[in-house]
Design a protein around this motif. Structure first.
Motif, PDB file in Angstrom:
ATOM      1  N   LEU A 171      38.565  45.102  13.652  1.00  0.00           N
ATOM      2  CA  LEU A 171      39.870  43.736  13.496  1.00  0.00           C
ATOM      3  C   LEU A 171      40.358  44.488  14.174  1.00  0.00           C
ATOM      4  O   LEU A 171      41.677  45.019  14.543  1.00  0.00           O
ATOM      5  CB  LEU A 171      40.123  43.696  12.129  1.00  0.00           C
ATOM      6  N   PRO A 172      41.249  42.907  14.827  1.00  0.00           N
ATOM      7  CA  PRO A 172      42.255  43.311  15.991  1.00  0.00           C
ATOM      8  C   PRO A 172      43.056  43.184  15.443  1.00  0.00           C
ATOM      9  O   PRO A 172      43.635  43.511  13.410  1.00  0.00           O
ATOM     10  CB  PRO A 172      42.567  41.375  16.342  1.00  0.00           C
ATOM     11  N   THR A 173      44.249  43.905  15.632  1.00  0.00           N
ATOM     12  CA  THR A 173      45.236  44.335  15.050  1.00  0.00           C
ATOM     13  C   THR A 173      46.951  42.979  15.184  1.00  0.00           C
ATOM     14  O   THR A 173      46.634  42.327  16.226  1.00  0.00           O
ATOM     15  CB  THR A 173      46.653  46.025  15.855  1.00  0.00           C
TER      16      THR A 173
ATOM     17  N   LEU B  59      40.974  35.585  16.923  1.00  0.00           N
ATOM     18  CA  LEU B  59      39.859  34.153  16.921  1.00  0.00           C
ATOM     19  C   LEU B  59      38.832  35.068  17.743  1.00  0.00           C
ATOM     20  O   LEU B  59      37.480  34.817  17.916  1.00  0.00           O
ATOM     21  CB  LEU B  59      40.041  32.922  16.777  1.00  0.00           C
ATOM     22  N   TYR B  60      39.263  34.874  19.235  1.00  0.00           N
ATOM     23  CA  TYR B  60      38.415  35.176  19.784  1.00  0.00           C
ATOM     24  C   TYR B  60      38.337  36.493  20.103  1.00  0.00           C
ATOM     25  O   TYR B  60      36.980  37.418  20.724  1.00  0.00           O
ATOM     26  CB  TYR B  60      39.697  35.104  21.311  1.00  0.00           C
ATOM     27  N   HIS B  61      38.728  37.600  19.451  1.00  0.00           N
ATOM     28  CA  HIS B  61      38.604  39.275  19.928  1.00  0.00           C
ATOM     29  C   HIS B  61      37.371  39.481  18.036  1.00  0.00           C
ATOM     30  O   HIS B  61      36.425  39.760  18.555  1.00  0.00           O
ATOM     31  CB  HIS B  61      39.809  39.911  19.079  1.00  0.00           C
ATOM     32  N   LEU B  62      37.571  38.352  17.506  1.00  0.00           N
ATOM     33  CA  LEU B  62      37.351  38.871  16.496  1.00  0.00           C
ATOM     34  C   LEU B  62      34.991  38.393  16.656  1.00  0.00           C
ATOM     35  O   LEU B  62      33.972  38.283  17.067  1.00  0.00           O
ATOM     36  CB  LEU B  62      36.729  37.444  14.529  1.00  0.00           C
ATOM     37  N   ASN B  63      35.442  36.715  17.534  1.00  0.00           N
ATOM     38  CA  ASN B  63      34.487  35.949  18.120  1.00  0.00           C
ATOM     39  C   ASN B  63      34.406  35.591  19.426  1.00  0.00           C
ATOM     40  O   ASN B  63      35.088  34.322  19.140  1.00  0.00           O
ATOM     41  CB  ASN B  63      33.836  34.638  16.867  1.00  0.00           C
ATOM     42  N   PRO B  64      34.082  36.311  20.186  1.00  0.00           N
ATOM     43  CA  PRO B  64      34.377  36.193  21.910  1.00  0.00           C
ATOM     44  C   PRO B  64      34.020  35.448  22.785  1.00  0.00           C
ATOM     45  O   PRO B  64      33.882  34.332  23.314  1.00  0.00           O
ATOM     46  CB  PRO B  64      34.717  38.019  22.799  1.00  0.00           C
ATOM     47  N   HIS B  65      32.760  35.121  22.193  1.00  0.00           N
ATOM     48  CA  HIS B  65      31.109  34.692  23.120  1.00  0.00           C
ATOM     49  C   HIS B  65      31.423  33.001  21.916  1.00  0.00           C
ATOM     50  O   HIS B  65      30.859  32.026  22.451  1.00  0.00           O
ATOM     51  CB  HIS B  65      29.824  34.972  23.076  1.00  0.00           C
TER      52      HIS B  65
END
Length: 111
Positions: A6-8, A78-84
């Motif tokens: 998870l992102p911080t 959101l981009y960290h969770l799902n970058p593609h």
């Protein structure tokens, strides 16, 4: 573990608005997915939008700045969770900022 992925939280604005009304669950975002804590809709949900407009009242530029900062934080999460397959920047702008009260109405047709 999923917690390591998870992102911080970053140093952007803290998503603590709209302030809770009474003992109800506040309509604040649940990070990092950016869903409303109260109703599970994408944040800001319709109720949060109404409450934010009421809370900020005549301080419309402050609301726009707050929402733009949270959009930046949401993009990071959101981009960290799902970058593609993350949300399009235009969709996030519509979701976070475009509905805000500090928008000028279109007068006439553009040239």
């Amino acid at each position: 573990m999923i917690f390591n992925q998870l992102p911080t939280a970053r140093l952007g604005p803290h998503p603590d608005r709209p302030r809770p009304c009474g003992n109800n669950v506040p309509h604040t975002p649940l990070r990092p997915m950016w869903f409303c804590r109260a109703d599970g809709q994408p944040w800001p949900c319709p109720e949060a939008r109404l409450l934010l407009r009421a809370e900020y009242g005549d301080r419309q530029p402050a609301l726009s700045i707050y929402l733009a900062g949270l959009m930046y934080e949401a993009m990071h999460d959101l981009y960290h969770l799902n970058p593609h397959d993350g949300p399009a920047p235009r969709d996030l702008f519509q979701r976070f900022v475009a509905w805000g009260p500090y928008r000028r109405p279109i007068v006439g047709d553009p040239p």
